[in-house]
Write an enzyme that holds these catalytic residues in place. Structure first.
Site, short mmCIF file in Angstrom:
data_model
loop_
_atom_site.label_atom_id
_atom_site.label_comp_id
_atom_site.label_asym_id
_atom_site.label_seq_id
_atom_site.Cartn_x
_atom_site.Cartn_y
_atom_site.Cartn_z
N HIS A 232 0.81 -1.22 0.00
CA HIS A 232 0.00 0.00 0.00
C HIS A 232 0.83 1.25 0.00
CE1 HIS A 232 -3.16 -2.75 0.27
NE2 HIS A 232 -3.89 -1.77 -0.22
N GLU B 82 -10.71 -11.07 -5.29
CA GLU B 82 -9.31 -10.94 -4.86
C GLU B 82 -8.75 -12.28 -4.42
OE1 GLU B 82 -8.50 -6.97 -2.99
OE2 GLU B 82 -10.17 -7.63 -1.78
N ASN C 112 -4.11 -6.98 -7.09
CA ASN C 112 -2.99 -6.94 -6.13
C ASN C 112 -3.08 -8.16 -5.22
OD1 ASN C 112 -2.75 -4.46 -7.29
ND2 ASN C 112 -3.67 -3.37 -5.59
N ASP C 113 -4.28 -8.39 -4.72
CA ASP C 113 -4.44 -9.56 -3.86
C ASP C 113 -4.62 -10.83 -4.66
OD1 ASP C 113 -4.15 -8.75 -1.16
OD2 ASP C 113 -5.91 -7.49 -1.46
N CYS D 210 -9.85 -2.99 -10.51
CA CYS D 210 -9.32 -1.82 -9.80
C CYS D 210 -7.94 -2.11 -9.22
CB CYS D 210 -10.28 -1.37 -8.71
SG CYS D 210 -10.59 -2.64 -7.48
C1 PEP Z 1 -6.38 -5.26 -4.91
O1 PEP Z 1 -6.14 -6.14 -4.08
O2 PEP Z 1 -6.10 -5.35 -6.12
C2 PEP Z 1 -7.04 -4.02 -4.47
C3 PEP Z 1 -7.43 -3.11 -5.32
O3 PEP Z 1 -7.20 -3.85 -3.13
P1 PEP Z 1 -6.01 -3.38 -2.15
O4 PEP Z 1 -4.82 -3.07 -3.00
O5 PEP Z 1 -6.51 -2.20 -1.42
O6 PEP Z 1 -5.81 -4.58 -1.30
MG MG Z 2 -7.03 -6.00 -2.15
#
Ligand code: PEP
Ligand code: MG
Length: 580
Positions: free
Chosen positions: A196, A441, A464-465, A512
């Site tokens: 993050h 995710e 991302n996850d 996203c």
């Molecule tokens: C993701 O996991 O891709 C996501 C958008 O959520 P975060 O990065 O906040 O975990």
């Molecule tokens: Mg995420």
């Protein structure tokens, strides 16, 4: 002497400036004995350190108060100031100095250990978590006592304009505190591409590098450095030629970015006329202004967990509502997707009591996001109430992160239905048709998308996850960063599966995760059938430019080839051809 150190570039661009080095490593405190006649002097030294600590905290407090976003942080600092007036930290160490005839640093250490032990024994998570406050305050006094240049960093302090931060690590909470200080880049020894902290750097639009490994011993405080976030390299003490080359590149980058402004006013549509939805990811209410700046179609992801950071008490319903109102007003009728809080794993609050007692050995697999919300409903319900109330004010969509099975969706919906009933009873407005969506995710969710779709209005893929869990790599661990690979066949298959399932069910699906903001993958995602992206504001116009310069028909053949390939070299070659 010039020196180049390599890490992982996580936010593009070049920054040139003086470096500010930060260390979170604990101080080494040693004990020494004092003769009786020196004890008075030692006590005076301790008392003057207390006064300096309090002066420092007041200064930080004043500087954060000028910044309206950080009023909660001021409360956090106030609590530390109160501790500096408490006999447990003012009188007890003095008694220990006399009793043990020892130096003030050691007396403080003894008292700190003592207090931490006492807090640990208390069965109240709130009081238990106060030990962190004690440690913070004690470390501040010890640093002052040592008289050595302060290696610590007060993120809220305002004197860091135009500096480059080099740290062992930065938490999202740290990054949040330093974002208004005019910092022009940062580099850390730890951390991953989708941590993050890296995401925040991208949304702030400042270059960043992570995973530099032992960089701090090689770079002098205040030295001029170049951070090249595109190539993932930090250059210390650069020679004149390198410096002018980078300055030239910096100018070229700037004019390229200015050129992109032209794409702002044109519709987002591929060359063969396919309209694409392109929205923005935001972290703070203030970021909503970015939607207007780039001409965005709405907010596809509003990460609300930042409302919870750097404070002692979680936000109440009214505070949530205020934040959402601010975003809705800035959006002027465009949709806002509010994601319910995703705390846990790498998104820790400074005050960890929200999830005291959670699995700490493997936090990414532990009590995080919707799991934490369902367990600690006192955190969740005020947020859901506020989101529902906000839905009366604009086009609000509610999105739940980290869902891994249907029962979680049903539980959230049940809570929502109860809240709706209460709101009706109190004659408080809300949109009964507010769209309800979940993030894909967890691989389990991607595999079962078709089974989940009847229960939701929309989906958003959080790569991302999804990548972290599919490839079993901790997104924050630079040691396994080499395995982070959005174009791994398993990841691509999962993405394809859920896009196809959503299309078949005629339900909107977006992406996203950071993969959507990566210019390298935009065409591949279009080829996989993605028609809705939510990206960080800094990448928005570049992504739009690529979309508007792509032909979805022309991408089919190469996408098919990529999906049939197992060799990463071949995939890279095909991606190059796609992006050429
Ligand atoms: C993701 O996991 O891709 C996501 C958008 O959520 P975060 O990065 O906040 O975990
Ligand atoms: Mg995420």
């Amino acid at each position: 002497m010039s020196l180049a150190l390599y890490g992982i570039g996580v936010s593009k661009g070049i920054a040139i400036g003086n470096v500010y080095i930060i260390s979170h490593e604990p101080l080494e405190i040693s004990e020494y004995s004092l003769s009786e006649e020196n004890l008075g002097e030692e006590v005076a030294r301790f008392e003057s350190a207390l006064a300096v600590a309090s002066e420092q905290l007041r200064h930080i407090r004043d500087s954060v108060i000028q910044n309206d976003r950080t009023v909660d942080i001021a409360g956090f600092i106030d609590a530390h100031l109160l501790m500096l007036e408490d006999g447990l930290l003012t009188q007890a160490p003095i008694d220990l100095i006399y009793e043990h005839q020892c130096n003030a640093e050691w007396a403080l250490k003894m008292q700190c250990d003592n207090l931490v032990q006492r807090f640990e024994a208390i069965d109240d998570p709130y009081l238990n978590a106060r030990k962190e406050d004690v440690k913070h305050v004690v470390t501040r006094i010890q640093r002052i006592l040592r008289g050595s240049p302060d290696p610590s960093f007060d993120f809220a302090d305002a004197n860091l304009a135009n500096t480059i931060i080099l740290a062992d690590d930065l938490s999202p909470a740290d990054t949040l505190l330093m974002q208004h200080n005019g910092i022009i880049a940062f580099a850390t020894e730890y951390g991953g591409v989708t941590s993050h902290t890296a995401i925040l750097a991208r949304s702030l639009g400042i270059p960043a590098i992570v995973g530099l490994r032992r960089a701090r011993p090689y770079i002098q405080p205040n030295e001029i450095v170049i951070v090249d976030g595109t190539r993932g390299v930090i250059l210390a003490d650069p020679d004149q030629r390198t410096l002018s080359n980078y300055k030239r590149q910096q100018k070229e980058d700037q004019s390229y970015r200015l050129g992109l402004i032209k794409t702002k006013s044109v519709p987002t549509k591929t060359l063969n006329g396919t309209p694409i939805s392109l929205q923005v990811n935001i972290e703070f209410p203030e970021d909503a202004a970015a939607v207007e700046r780039v001409g965005g179609q709405g907010i596809g992801l509003y990460r609300t967990e930042f409302l919870f950071m750097n404070r002692r008490e979680p936000p109440d319903e009214e505070e949530h509502l205020e934040a959402y109102k601010q975003v809705i007003q800035a959006l002027k009728g465009k949709p806002v997707t509010i994601r319910t809080l995703d705390l846990g794993a790498d998104k820790q609050v400074v005050d960890s009591r929200y999830h005291e007692g959670s699995v700490v050995t493997n936090p990414a697999l532990g009590l995080r996001a919707v799991r934490l919300c369902l367990k600690e409903q006192q955190l969740f319900i005020p947020q859901l109430r506020a989101i529902l109330r906000a839905s009366a004010l604009g086009k609000v969509r509610l999105m739940v992160p980290m869902v891994c099975e249907l029962s979680e969706i049903l539980q959230v919906k049940k809570i929502l239905a109860e809240i709706q009933m209460e709101l009706r009873q109190k004659s408080l407005d809300f949109d009964p048709n507010m769209p309800f969506g979940v993030m894909v995710e967890v691989p389990a969710m991607a595999i079962c998308t078709d089974l989940i779709l009847p229960y939701v209005d929309f989906l958003s893929i959080g790569t991302n996850d999804l990548i972290q869990y599919t490839l079993a790599i901790d997104r924050n661990d630079e040691a396994v960063n080499y395995l982070y690979n959005p174009s791994h066949p398993a990841v691509l298959r999962l993405i394809k599966m859920c896009i196809e399932a959503a299309n078949k069910a005629n339900k909107p699906i977006s992406m996203c995760g950071e993969m959507a903001s990566d210019t390298y993958y935009v065409r591949l995602l279009l080829g996989l059938g993605l028609r809705s992206f939510s990206v960080n504001p800094e990448s928005y116009l570049e992504i739009k430019h690529i979309i508007n310069d792509s032909n979805t028909n022309g991408l089919k053949y190469l996408t098919k080839k990529i999906l049939e390939t197992n060799s990463q070299d071949d995939i890279a070659e095909l991606l190059e051809a796609m992006n050429a």
